[in-house]
Design a protein around this motif. Structure first.
Motif, PDB file in Angstrom:
ATOM      1  N   GLU A  10      -7.534   5.650  -8.032  1.00 19.29           N
ATOM      2  CA  GLU A  10      -7.863   7.023  -8.428  1.00 19.29           C
ATOM      3  C   GLU A  10      -7.362   7.317  -9.837  1.00 19.29           C
ATOM      4  O   GLU A  10      -8.061   7.955 -10.642  1.00 19.29           O
ATOM      5  CB  GLU A  10      -7.235   8.002  -7.429  1.00 19.29           C
ATOM      6  CG  GLU A  10      -7.817   7.923  -6.035  1.00 19.29           C
ATOM      7  CD  GLU A  10      -6.974   8.688  -5.012  1.00 19.29           C
ATOM      8  OE1 GLU A  10      -5.923   9.252  -5.427  1.00 19.29           O
ATOM      9  OE2 GLU A  10      -7.348   8.697  -3.836  1.00 19.29           O
TER      10      GLU A  10
ATOM     11  N   ASP B 253      -7.570  -3.033  -5.852  1.00 19.05           N
ATOM     12  CA  ASP B 253      -6.187  -2.684  -5.522  1.00 19.05           C
ATOM     13  C   ASP B 253      -6.055  -2.467  -4.022  1.00 19.05           C
ATOM     14  O   ASP B 253      -7.014  -2.080  -3.345  1.00 19.05           O
ATOM     15  CB  ASP B 253      -5.747  -1.424  -6.273  1.00 19.05           C
ATOM     16  CG  ASP B 253      -4.242  -1.388  -6.509  1.00 19.05           C
ATOM     17  OD1 ASP B 253      -3.496  -1.278  -5.511  1.00 19.05           O
ATOM     18  OD2 ASP B 253      -3.812  -1.482  -7.668  1.00 19.05           O
TER      19      ASP B 253
ATOM     20  N   ARG C 170       0.840  -1.209   0.000  1.00 17.77           N
ATOM     21  CA  ARG C 170       0.000   0.000   0.000  1.00 17.77           C
ATOM     22  C   ARG C 170       0.872   1.254   0.000  1.00 17.77           C
ATOM     23  O   ARG C 170       0.643   2.194  -0.773  1.00 17.77           O
ATOM     24  CB  ARG C 170      -0.921  -0.026   1.218  1.00 17.77           C
ATOM     25  CG  ARG C 170      -1.948   1.105   1.257  1.00 17.77           C
ATOM     26  CD  ARG C 170      -2.906   0.934   2.425  1.00 17.77           C
ATOM     27  NE  ARG C 170      -3.680  -0.298   2.290  1.00 17.77           N
ATOM     28  CZ  ARG C 170      -3.488  -1.376   3.047  1.00 17.77           C
ATOM     29  NH1 ARG C 170      -2.556  -1.396   3.980  1.00 17.77           N
ATOM     30  NH2 ARG C 170      -4.231  -2.453   2.863  1.00 17.77           N
ATOM     31  N   LYS C 171       1.880   1.281   0.864  1.00 16.24           N
ATOM     32  CA  LYS C 171       2.759   2.444   0.940  1.00 16.24           C
ATOM     33  C   LYS C 171       3.537   2.633  -0.358  1.00 16.24           C
ATOM     34  O   LYS C 171       3.660   3.752  -0.875  1.00 16.24           O
ATOM     35  CB  LYS C 171       3.728   2.282   2.104  1.00 16.24           C
ATOM     36  CG  LYS C 171       3.072   2.341   3.468  1.00 16.24           C
ATOM     37  CD  LYS C 171       4.072   2.008   4.568  1.00 16.24           C
ATOM     38  CE  LYS C 171       3.400   1.963   5.935  1.00 16.24           C
ATOM     39  NZ  LYS C 171       4.345   1.539   7.004  1.00 16.24           N
TER      40      LYS C 171
ATOM     41  N   TRP D 199       3.608   7.377 -11.031  1.00 15.68           N
ATOM     42  CA  TRP D 199       2.763   6.742 -12.038  1.00 15.68           C
ATOM     43  C   TRP D 199       2.712   7.534 -13.344  1.00 15.68           C
ATOM     44  O   TRP D 199       1.803   7.343 -14.152  1.00 15.68           O
ATOM     45  CB  TRP D 199       1.343   6.556 -11.492  1.00 15.68           C
ATOM     46  CG  TRP D 199       1.241   5.518 -10.430  1.00 15.68           C
ATOM     47  CD1 TRP D 199       1.077   5.711  -9.084  1.00 15.68           C
ATOM     48  CD2 TRP D 199       1.293   4.092 -10.614  1.00 15.68           C
ATOM     49  NE1 TRP D 199       1.021   4.498  -8.427  1.00 15.68           N
ATOM     50  CE2 TRP D 199       1.159   3.497  -9.333  1.00 15.68           C
ATOM     51  CE3 TRP D 199       1.448   3.276 -11.734  1.00 15.68           C
ATOM     52  CZ2 TRP D 199       1.168   2.116  -9.151  1.00 15.68           C
ATOM     53  CZ3 TRP D 199       1.458   1.899 -11.551  1.00 15.68           C
ATOM     54  CH2 TRP D 199       1.320   1.331 -10.273  1.00 15.68           C
TER      55      TRP D 199
ATOM     56  N   ALA E 207      -3.965  -0.247  -2.805  1.00 15.05           N
ATOM     57  CA  ALA E 207      -3.607   1.162  -2.616  1.00 15.05           C
ATOM     58  C   ALA E 207      -4.641   2.059  -3.285  1.00 15.05           C
ATOM     59  O   ALA E 207      -5.042   1.816  -4.430  1.00 15.05           O
ATOM     60  CB  ALA E 207      -2.221   1.438  -3.198  1.00 15.05           C
ATOM     61  N   PRO E 208      -5.064   3.119  -2.613  1.00 14.91           N
ATOM     62  CA  PRO E 208      -6.057   4.018  -3.205  1.00 14.91           C
ATOM     63  C   PRO E 208      -5.563   4.748  -4.449  1.00 14.91           C
ATOM     64  O   PRO E 208      -6.339   4.969  -5.384  1.00 14.91           O
ATOM     65  CB  PRO E 208      -6.357   5.023  -2.073  1.00 14.91           C
ATOM     66  CG  PRO E 208      -5.921   4.350  -0.817  1.00 14.91           C
ATOM     67  CD  PRO E 208      -4.773   3.464  -1.203  1.00 14.91           C
ATOM     68  N   ARG E 209      -4.280   5.135  -4.476  1.00 15.98           N
ATOM     69  CA  ARG E 209      -3.780   5.965  -5.575  1.00 15.98           C
ATOM     70  C   ARG E 209      -3.969   5.327  -6.940  1.00 15.98           C
ATOM     71  O   ARG E 209      -4.448   5.997  -7.872  1.00 15.98           O
ATOM     72  CB  ARG E 209      -2.309   6.331  -5.335  1.00 15.98           C
ATOM     73  CG  ARG E 209      -1.698   7.218  -6.416  1.00 15.98           C
ATOM     74  CD  ARG E 209      -2.492   8.495  -6.607  1.00 15.98           C
ATOM     75  NE  ARG E 209      -1.953   9.325  -7.678  1.00 15.98           N
ATOM     76  CZ  ARG E 209      -2.694  10.143  -8.412  1.00 15.98           C
ATOM     77  NH1 ARG E 209      -3.990  10.251  -8.186  1.00 15.98           N
ATOM     78  NH2 ARG E 209      -2.132  10.860  -9.361  1.00 15.98           N
TER      79      ARG E 209
ATOM     80  N   TRP F  20       2.917   1.629  -3.525  1.00 19.07           N
ATOM     81  CA  TRP F  20       2.182   1.997  -4.740  1.00 19.07           C
ATOM     82  C   TRP F  20       1.428   3.311  -4.577  1.00 19.07           C
ATOM     83  O   TRP F  20       1.096   3.956  -5.569  1.00 19.07           O
ATOM     84  CB  TRP F  20       1.275   0.855  -5.162  1.00 19.07           C
ATOM     85  CG  TRP F  20       2.047  -0.421  -5.293  1.00 19.07           C
ATOM     86  CD1 TRP F  20       1.833  -1.601  -4.639  1.00 19.07           C
ATOM     87  CD2 TRP F  20       3.225  -0.645  -6.100  1.00 19.07           C
ATOM     88  NE1 TRP F  20       2.783  -2.531  -4.974  1.00 19.07           N
ATOM     89  CE2 TRP F  20       3.649  -1.978  -5.865  1.00 19.07           C
ATOM     90  CE3 TRP F  20       3.953   0.155  -6.984  1.00 19.07           C
ATOM     91  CZ2 TRP F  20       4.770  -2.528  -6.497  1.00 19.07           C
ATOM     92  CZ3 TRP F  20       5.082  -0.390  -7.609  1.00 19.07           C
ATOM     93  CH2 TRP F  20       5.459  -1.709  -7.361  1.00 19.07           C
ATOM     94  N   ASN F  21       1.180   3.725  -3.344  1.00 19.69           N
ATOM     95  CA  ASN F  21       0.644   5.074  -3.141  1.00 19.69           C
ATOM     96  C   ASN F  21       1.698   6.128  -3.452  1.00 19.69           C
ATOM     97  O   ASN F  21       1.375   7.221  -3.917  1.00 19.69           O
ATOM     98  CB  ASN F  21       0.154   5.247  -1.700  1.00 19.69           C
ATOM     99  CG  ASN F  21      -1.280   4.785  -1.518  1.00 19.69           C
ATOM    100  OD1 ASN F  21      -2.059   4.763  -2.456  1.00 19.69           O
ATOM    101  ND2 ASN F  21      -1.617   4.411  -0.295  1.00 19.69           N
ATOM    102  N   ARG F  22       2.981   5.807  -3.200  1.00 17.87           N
ATOM    103  CA  ARG F  22       4.069   6.762  -3.433  1.00 17.87           C
ATOM    104  C   ARG F  22       4.688   6.643  -4.817  1.00 17.87           C
ATOM    105  O   ARG F  22       5.507   7.485  -5.187  1.00 17.87           O
ATOM    106  CB  ARG F  22       5.180   6.547  -2.389  1.00 17.87           C
ATOM    107  CG  ARG F  22       4.786   6.826  -0.962  1.00 17.87           C
ATOM    108  CD  ARG F  22       6.019   6.911  -0.079  1.00 17.87           C
ATOM    109  NE  ARG F  22       6.808   5.696  -0.162  1.00 17.87           N
ATOM    110  CZ  ARG F  22       6.861   4.766   0.791  1.00 17.87           C
ATOM    111  NH1 ARG F  22       6.148   4.916   1.902  1.00 17.87           N
ATOM    112  NH2 ARG F  22       7.608   3.686   0.656  1.00 17.87           N
TER     113      ARG F  22
ATOM    114  N   LEU G 195     -11.306  -1.321  -2.924  1.00 20.73           N
ATOM    115  CA  LEU G 195     -10.082  -1.253  -2.126  1.00 20.73           C
ATOM    116  C   LEU G 195     -10.017  -2.497  -1.249  1.00 20.73           C
ATOM    117  O   LEU G 195     -10.960  -2.797  -0.508  1.00 20.73           O
ATOM    118  CB  LEU G 195     -10.090   0.009  -1.265  1.00 20.73           C
ATOM    119  CG  LEU G 195      -8.802   0.319  -0.498  1.00 20.73           C
ATOM    120  CD1 LEU G 195      -7.656   0.623  -1.462  1.00 20.73           C
ATOM    121  CD2 LEU G 195      -9.026   1.506   0.447  1.00 20.73           C
TER     122      LEU G 195
END
Length: 271
Positions: free
Chosen positions: A140, A133, A68-69, A76, A135-137, A71-73, A156
């Motif tokens: 989105e 997924d 999660r950490k 992309w 990760a939220p990012r 793929w949020n960071r 999610l």
């Protein structure tokens, strides 16, 4: 003549902590390296025999929280296309694996859409597309790319479940460049969920690591989780899924996954 920076730093540490500390620190690093080699040997044996044994169960890296950490960071900006070996490689994968395996129409579920490089191909072919997924990012991002598509749903997950997806409601599951980064225990959890949500006769194509194919222990480069096609098949069968085939190469030019030590296992829920 000045000393190299490494020696200067070492001398500074000796002055601060003393030689006994430095010797103990070196011994600890050596023990850690030996421990990793022993762990790799255990994982290799279990993977070759297709056994979900203590070494795989004890694997603590590639957790859902870490994914999660990460793929949020993640940057992309290239939408995940940076992981294609080449355009020809991707097209061969689409033409010879994705399109023939994932039927048009019906409900398709994709685990780990990332930047949406496969989602944009699955969406127009699906009556209903469910994107899952950890990760939220990424969700989105894909929602932005597919903002005009009325047939897409976004879920999610905690990293091993398919929440809100009804039993026997999905015709096909696709996942690529995802399970290679998922801990073995969470892969087992996903397979149980795939067996639950697939309709009888439904199909799944899952890309995962296959360390046994390379004849080596799990890679500690590229943040990859230990897995083999033999072990993946065991986990799938134990959860009621049948293994139809294992794909390692595609395309007339010999494109494939061997260079990465990976495989795609195609599964079916018996009808």
């Amino acid at each position: 003549m000045s000393r190299p920076p490494v020696l200067t730093a070492l001398a500074r540490r000796v002055r601060r902590f003393g030689p006994r500390y430095i010797a103990a620190e070196a011994g600890l690093r050596a023990a850690q390296r030996v421990g990793e080699r022993m762990e790799d040997a255990l994982l290799e044996i279990e993977g070759a025999r297709g056994v979900f044994g203590p070494a795989h169960r004890a694997w603590r890296d590639n957790s859902a929280d870490e994914n999660r950490k990460r793929w949020n960071r993640w940057d992309w900006s290239r939408l995940g296309e940076e992981w294609n070996a080449s355009e020809a490689w991707k097209q061969a994968l689409v033409d010879e694996v994705l399109l023939p395996t994932i039927p048009a129409g019906g409900t398709v579920l994709e685990i780990g859409p990332g930047g949406g490089r496969w989602s944009v191909l699955l969406q127009p072919r699906s009556e209903r597309l469910i994107l899952v997924d950890v990760a939220p990012r990424p969700l989105e991002l894909v929602a932005e790319r597919l903002s005009d598509a009325p047939n897409v749903e976004y879920v999610l997950t905690d990293g091993s479940a398919l929440p809100g997806v009804a039993d026997a409601s999905v015709d096909a599951v696709w996942s690529f460049d995802v399970f290679v980064h998922v801990a073995p225990g969470d892969q087992a959890g996903y397979l149980g969920e795939i067996a639950r949500v697939l309709r009888p006769g439904g199909i799944a194509a899952i890309h995962h690591a296959d360390g046994r194919n390379r004849g080596v222990a799990p890679s500690r480069v590229g943040w990859r989780a230990p897995m083999t096609a033999s072990l993946f098949a065991t986990l799938a069968r134990e959860r009621g899924l049948a293994v139809e085939r294992v794909v390692r190469s595609f395309g007339a030019s010999g494109h494939g996954l061997d260079a990465f030590g990976d495989a795609i296992t195609v599964l079916r829920r018996p009808g």
